[in-house]
Each structure stands twice: as C-alpha cells, then as structure tokens.
Design a protein around this motif. Structure first.
Motif, mmCIF file in Angstrom:
data_model
loop_
_atom_site.group_PDB
_atom_site.id
_atom_site.type_symbol
_atom_site.label_atom_id
_atom_site.label_comp_id
_atom_site.label_asym_id
_atom_site.label_seq_id
_atom_site.Cartn_x
_atom_site.Cartn_y
_atom_site.Cartn_z
ATOM 1 N N GLN A 9 -63.084 58.557 -3.312
ATOM 2 C CA GLN A 9 -64.339 59.283 -2.847
ATOM 3 C C GLN A 9 -65.498 58.198 -3.067
ATOM 4 O OE1 GLN A 9 -64.981 63.209 -3.706
ATOM 5 N NE2 GLN A 9 -67.130 63.277 -2.570
ATOM 6 N N ALA B 47 -65.921 74.136 4.986
ATOM 7 C CA ALA B 47 -66.734 74.500 4.131
ATOM 8 C C ALA B 47 -68.043 73.862 4.268
ATOM 9 C CB ALA B 47 -66.129 74.190 2.813
ATOM 10 N N GLU C 187 -68.819 70.506 4.264
ATOM 11 C CA GLU C 187 -68.960 69.375 3.527
ATOM 12 C C GLU C 187 -68.898 68.213 4.246
ATOM 13 O OE1 GLU C 187 -66.840 70.697 -0.562
ATOM 14 O OE2 GLU C 187 -65.579 70.137 1.035
ATOM 15 N N ASP D 31 -65.453 69.399 7.071
ATOM 16 C CA ASP D 31 -64.427 70.326 6.831
ATOM 17 C C ASP D 31 -65.116 71.659 7.112
ATOM 18 O OD1 ASP D 31 -65.920 71.102 4.405
ATOM 19 O OD2 ASP D 31 -64.562 70.306 3.128
ATOM 20 N N GLN E 224 -56.327 70.416 3.483
ATOM 21 C CA GLN E 224 -57.713 69.892 2.866
ATOM 22 C C GLN E 224 -57.446 68.257 2.339
ATOM 23 O OE1 GLN E 224 -58.518 72.553 -0.561
ATOM 24 N NE2 GLN E 224 -58.196 74.185 0.641
ATOM 25 N N ASN E 225 -56.350 67.568 2.931
ATOM 26 C CA ASN E 225 -56.508 66.186 2.571
ATOM 27 C C ASN E 225 -56.209 65.396 3.809
ATOM 28 O OD1 ASN E 225 -55.641 66.723 -0.311
ATOM 29 N ND2 ASN E 225 -53.608 67.271 0.330
ATOM 30 N N GLY F 15 -60.242 65.846 -2.083
ATOM 31 C CA GLY F 15 -61.760 66.049 -2.218
ATOM 32 C C GLY F 15 -62.314 67.150 -1.440
ATOM 33 N N HIS F 16 -61.792 67.614 -0.394
ATOM 34 C CA HIS F 16 -62.227 68.516 0.534
ATOM 35 C C HIS F 16 -61.621 69.758 -0.072
ATOM 36 C CE1 HIS F 16 -64.086 66.688 3.846
ATOM 37 N NE2 HIS F 16 -63.155 65.783 3.807
ATOM 38 N N SER F 17 -62.653 70.778 -0.019
ATOM 39 C CA SER F 17 -62.116 72.339 -0.335
ATOM 40 C C SER F 17 -62.033 73.415 0.638
ATOM 41 C CB SER F 17 -63.511 72.919 -1.130
ATOM 42 O OG SER F 17 -64.586 73.028 -0.166
ATOM 43 N N SER F 18 -61.950 72.806 1.976
ATOM 44 C CA SER F 18 -61.174 73.425 3.100
ATOM 45 C C SER F 18 -60.651 72.768 4.020
ATOM 46 C CB SER F 18 -62.493 74.207 3.624
ATOM 47 O OG SER F 18 -62.232 75.201 4.739
#
Length: 456
Positions: free
Chosen positions: A300, A287, A289, A285, A245-246, A264-267
């Motif tokens: 971000q 999710a 986003e 990503d 997620q980075n 900041g990404h969740s997936s």
C-alpha cells in the motif's frame, strides 16, 4: 362468428361463446415457472395471440414456439405450422426462449416476435434476428481503446457480446464455456487485441480478440466474483479487483503470470484506475475507502498523491468527483463514473435510471449537470468511446445498452452571452464596457448606459 379465444397458463387455448366455454384446445407447453408482478409464481403458457389475417391466427408460448392456426371457419381449427425462435445451428442444442410479443402488418405474411432472450425476430421465409440482446441483468461494459466503434457488454449469462457502434449490431457473441459460469466485468488491452473477462466464480478468462478469437489464459485466484479490472497504460499489467477484498496484478507479457496481490481493503473492491505512468493503482471499495497500491510489490502506498496524473478516472470517490453526489444520496446511488478522454467531461450512472453529464473536475458540492433519463432500472455502468464521439451506458435489470451521441450545445439566437468573452479588455483583464449586443438592448429598454468597470 362471435367466438372469443383466450390463452391459459397451462398452454391451452379456450374458445368462448358469450360467457360459455365451448372447448379447450392444447397448443403450447406450459414452460417454466415464472414470477408474476404480484409476486406469485405461475407457468407462462400462452403468452400472445395475434390475428394475422381473417383466416390465420398466431400464438406465442413460453415453450419458444409460434404456431399458425386455421381460423377460417370462425373458430380455432388445425395448426398449420410450428416455428421455433432458434437459429439453424441451435436446433436440438438449446431450448428456444419464451415468446413475449407478436406483431405484424394486417394481412402481411411477415411478422415479428419478441423473446425472453431480449431478441426481436423477423419471421418470413428466412427468419432472422433483427435485434440481439442479453437475457439477464447487464453489468459489464468495456470500450476498445484502439477501435473506438467497438465495445463489449456482459450480463449474468454464460455469453458476452461485442458490438459495433457504427452498425449497432453484434460483431461477435462469445460463449464463455466454463461450466455455465457468468461474466461480471471486462476490459480491453491497450492495443485492443486482448479481451479479459472477470467471472462470478472468481475466475479470469483472457481471449485474443483480434484478428482471431481464441482463449489465451484461464485462471481462478479469487474466492469470490471479480468486480472490476483494467489494463495499465503501459500495456504490461492487468489489475483485477474482487469481492474477496483483494486486487490481483498480472503480467501480460509473461502470459498473465501473477505479479502480486494487493491487500488492504475492508470490503468489496468496486472501482480501480491506473496512474498515467503505471506506477500506482487507485481503488475504491464498498466501505468508502480510497487506497493506493504499488503494482510491482502489492504494498500500500501511503504517500501524498494529490499531484499524480491518472490515466483514467472511474472511481466514484476522490477529490475530482466529490460533487457528483446529489442531495439525499446515501453513498450507493452512483454506481459508476467515467472521465472523457479529453478530460473535459465526467459521466455518471445512478440508481434513478439516469446518465448524468458534468464538467470535469467536479469539485463543487451538488454540481450542476445535464441529466438524461431512459433506462427503466438502475444504470450499472457507463463508459466513453476512445475518440469521445459517443457514450455507452448499461441498465442492469432492463437488459439494455444505450448509445449516446455527443452533440455540441448551440446558443439561442437571442442570447447575448455567446462564446466570446466580455470585451474590450485591458492587459489586466479589466472590462470597461458591456458587449455591444447587451449595451444596445439596454438602450432600447431605456436602461442606463455608460462606462462601467467590471472585473472579468
């Protein structure tokens, strides 16, 4: 003689007379366990039998050998020759891939063999590979921005292949040599001299591609596999996203020293692109986003970026591509997209085995497109050549890279709506009569003619 020969999963050849087994002759090794179409596992054994002439039988096995047999007496005789499907420099170092198919012209001394390594061999006095291929699922694809005819593909193996679109043959086959690690994605630098490869272990390998092939960087900063990467338009930075997620940003001029980490990404990060001035990174990503980051600080960016000019567009989410999703899609059906260098077209790769061509931007829901089948599996990636002369797609489990030629659309001879606009026009853009061809056709059909006012 009425003798029937069959091959077994254990590698032997059986001779039958009617329904009676006459003898069983050892031929090939059983090979490795393989999963059959019905889901069960069994050994490959003898995979192919081919009568090359009245006196010679060819058999291919999972052990990677083609054996010539004497059948001049009407039954299986002594073996005449064993031929491994390996190059001379590979002898004794690797096991030959399993044979999957054999064919030849009747009576010819030359035959061809297909292997589980997705290679096609022509076997004569000097055997050679006619078609190189990948031996596992194909994911990675990168186009060289300086040499438009050069592109690279990466599969779930420890090697990558650099191809020439002009000859449709490999230029280089590169072994990663990192304890059997597998490649997942790749990117060429803006000058076409560096090739960065993201690995499933989370490692990053950078090689000098031209003029000499050599490793210039190796590092492992990710906890999981690298899923996407791209060089900045200015050529100074390399951004790589991963399953952890980075996004990591590297300074190319400083020997690929890490600049920052974008969090900041969740997936899983799936796609990323750079702004034309290299000031912002846009990423998607799993999710769904869409996030933006400053590549110098890793922070971000939350300001409005709707007027930002993007150097490339490969993200499947965003305003310019909101019409690529076909009805009943669930958000995962489009695996990749790529905007053409002229910004006129957008190509997408989907789970239905198709490559789709849209006009760019695609801002209409369920936008019309040309759809091109061919792949027998999910199409995992698609990229335009730098000169827009062709398009390349890779098909995941079908292990194929397709090269598509870009051709103009010709109007039918009886088409009244050609490339010319409706005419004549006044300064306000108003048309006062139909084009000559349509007006003549209406008169011939008995339709009404006369002055018409149409807003173009």
């Amino acid at each position: 003689s009425g003798i029937l020969l069959t091959g077994t999963a254990q590698g032997s050849i059986c001779s039958w007379k009617g329904c009676r087994l006459m003898k069983e002759s050892p031929a090939h090794a059983a090979g490795e366990l393989e999963r059959r179409p019905d889901g069960l596992q069994s050994y490959g054994g003898v995979r192919c039998l081919l009568l090359q002439s009245e006196n010679v039988l060819l058999t291919g096995g999972s052990d990677g050998y083609v054996i010539k047999w004497d059948v001049s007496k009407g039954d299986l005789g002594a073996p005449l020759q064993r031929i491994p499907m390996l190059r001379p420099e590979q002898m004794g170092l690797v096991a030959p891939p399993a044979i999957r198919g054999l064919d030849c012209f009747p009576g010819s001394e030359v035959f061809i063999a297909g292997t589980s390594g997705c290679d096609v061999w022509e076997v004569d006095a000097t055997p050679e590979v006619l078609v190189e291929g990948h031996s596992a699922s194909l994911w990675g694809l990168a186009m060289n921005p300086k040499y438009p005819h050069v592109f690279m593909t990466a599969s779930d193996t420890d090697s990558i292949i650099v191809w020439s679109a002009a000859t449709r043959k490999p230029i280089r086959i590169v072994q990663l040599a990192q304890n059997g690690d597998r490649a997942r994605c790749a990117a060429f630098s803006r000058d076409g001299e560096h090739l960065a490869v993201g690995l499933r272990s989370g490692g990053l390998k950078v090689m000098a591609f031209y003029p000499q092939l050599s490793q210039i960087y190796w590092g492992k900063l990710f906890a999981d596999e690298v899923s996407c990467m791209r060089y900045s338009p200015c050529g100074r930075y390399l951004a790589a996203g991963s399953h952890d997620q980075n996004i990591e940003v590297y300074d190319v001029r400083a020997g690929y020293k890490r600049v920052c980490r974008c969090v900041g990404h969740s997936s899983t990060v799936t796609h990323l692109d750079w702004a034309a001035d290299s000031s912002v990174i846009m990423s998607n990503d799993q999710a769904y986003e869409i996030l933006y980051f400053d590549p110098r600080t890793g922070k971000q960016v939350k300001e409005n970026l709707r007027d930002t000019v993007w150097d490339t567009w490969s993200c499947v989410l965003g305003f310019p591509v909101m019409g690529i999703w076909h009805p009943d899609s669930d958000g995962t059906d489009v695996n990749a997209c790529d905007r053409s260098p002229s910004m006129r077209y957008l190509a997408t790769a989907d789970d239905l085995g198709r490559v789709n061509l849209f006009n760019y931007p695609v801002v209409v829901q369920h936008a019309p497109a040309y759809r091109y089948p061919g792949h027998s599996s999910h199409v995992m990636n698609v990229r335009w050549a730098a000169d827009e002369s062709f398009l390349v797609s890779v098909g995941g489990r079908d292990q194929c890279a397709f090269q598509w030629r870009v051709m103009p659309i010709t109007q039918p001879a009886n088409s009244y709506f050609g490339n010319q606009p409706l005419q004549p026009l006044d300064k306000a853009g108003v048309m006062y009569r139909l084009p000559d061809g349509i007006q003549d056709a209406q008169q011939a059909a008995g339709g009404r003619s006369g002055q018409q006012r149409v807003q173009q």
